[in-house]
Design a protein around this motif. Structure first.
Motif, PDB file in Angstrom:
ATOM      1  N   LEU A 119     -28.967  47.110 -54.669  1.00  0.00           N
ATOM      2  CA  LEU A 119     -28.733  45.692 -54.908  1.00  0.00           C
ATOM      3  C   LEU A 119     -29.240  45.331 -56.300  1.00  0.00           C
ATOM      4  N   GLN A 120     -28.488  44.542 -57.006  1.00  0.00           N
ATOM      5  CA  GLN A 120     -28.878  44.054 -58.331  1.00  0.00           C
ATOM      6  C   GLN A 120     -29.394  42.637 -58.166  1.00  0.00           C
ATOM      7  N   ILE A 121     -30.741  42.450 -58.157  1.00  0.00           N
ATOM      8  CA  ILE A 121     -31.292  41.116 -57.917  1.00  0.00           C
ATOM      9  C   ILE A 121     -31.531  40.322 -59.192  1.00  0.00           C
ATOM     10  N   LYS A 179     -28.057  35.479 -54.178  1.00  0.00           N
ATOM     11  CA  LYS A 179     -27.303  36.050 -53.057  1.00  0.00           C
ATOM     12  C   LYS A 179     -27.783  37.468 -52.756  1.00  0.00           C
ATOM     13  N   ALA A 180     -27.964  38.272 -53.794  1.00  0.00           N
ATOM     14  CA  ALA A 180     -28.441  39.647 -53.588  1.00  0.00           C
ATOM     15  C   ALA A 180     -29.874  39.641 -53.060  1.00  0.00           C
ATOM     16  N   SER A 183     -29.813  38.675 -49.445  1.00  0.00           N
ATOM     17  CA  SER A 183     -29.355  39.796 -48.630  1.00  0.00           C
ATOM     18  C   SER A 183     -30.507  40.748 -48.324  1.00  0.00           C
ATOM     19  N   ASN A 228     -30.467  36.875 -59.080  1.00  0.00           N
ATOM     20  CA  ASN A 228     -29.244  36.823 -58.287  1.00  0.00           C
ATOM     21  C   ASN A 228     -29.673  36.466 -56.860  1.00  0.00           C
ATOM     22  N   GLN A 274     -24.437  38.167 -43.513  1.00  0.00           N
ATOM     23  CA  GLN A 274     -25.580  37.466 -44.101  1.00  0.00           C
ATOM     24  C   GLN A 274     -25.814  36.120 -43.413  1.00  0.00           C
ATOM     25  N   ALA A 331     -34.931  46.608 -53.937  1.00  0.00           N
ATOM     26  CA  ALA A 331     -33.515  46.306 -54.190  1.00  0.00           C
ATOM     27  C   ALA A 331     -32.798  47.531 -54.736  1.00  0.00           C
TER      28      ALA A 331
END
Length: 187
Positions: free
Chosen positions: A65-67, A77-78, A81, A75, A159, A60
């Motif tokens: 991306l910040q998971i 959504k992240a 993705s 997170n 997505q 990530a």
């Protein structure tokens, strides 16, 4: 002494935003109890948070991306993705969360006489699928599903298209099971 009867179990499945929840609600009106595997994923992700962060955190970071949310939760959504960008990432995630989800569903089945398992990719958990007497496969037109997914999930189109693409051969997977299969065309 009367012999205890095994619980009745059916699967309600189909692609994203086809109307599985609607069909489950109708069956609940007839006395069935339903469990939504997609919702259980949320709980399973939090239960497996440390392993998910260890596995996907570095990937990530590379993708910027910040998971992990500020409160420490995942997170989704992240994470989604990232996972839907690579089939191998998705398989790894499934190997982490599916055992947890399977246990939750088995516990639910054992406490209900008539159970609906509402799950898009139930074929990936053969131990649960083998408990089902039949499969109700719910489908809807592409643009109807797209509109529903946008309104319900507020995901970027890219997505949604990735998820749709990953589910493109669902019906074929369920036909392979040999279980009785009923297709429901939901508009």
């Amino acid at each position: 002494m009367a012999k205890a009867t095994a619980p009745q179990v059916i699967a309600v499945t189909g692609p994203m935003a086809a109307g599985k929840n609607y069909i489950c609600k109708k069956l609940e009106e007839e006395g069935w109890s339903s469990i939504d595997a997609d919702l259980l994923v949320h709980d399973a992700i939090e239960l497996a948070k440390d392993r998910i962060l260890e596995t996907f955190g570095p990937l990530a970071k590379k993708e910027n991306l910040q998971i992990q949310n500020e409160d420490g939760s995942i997170n989704r959504k992240a994470l989604g993705s990232l996972l839907f960008s690579n089939p191998e990432f998705l398989r790894t995630q499934e190997s982490i969360v599916y055992p947890i989800i399977t246990k939750m569903i088995e516990d639910f089945i054992s406490s209900h006489e008539k159970t609906i398992i509402n799950a898009t990719v139930l074929y990936k958990t053969p131990e649960l699928l083998s408990r089902c007497e039949k499969i109700l496969f719910v489908t809807a037109p592409f643009f109807t599903r797209l509109r529903r997914a946008r309104c319900r999930d507020h995901l970027p189109l890219k997505q949604i298209f990735r998820r749709f693409h990953s589910q493109r051969n669902l019906l074929g997977q369920y036909k392979k099971t040999g279980l009785p299969l009923e297709i429901i065309h939901n508009k």
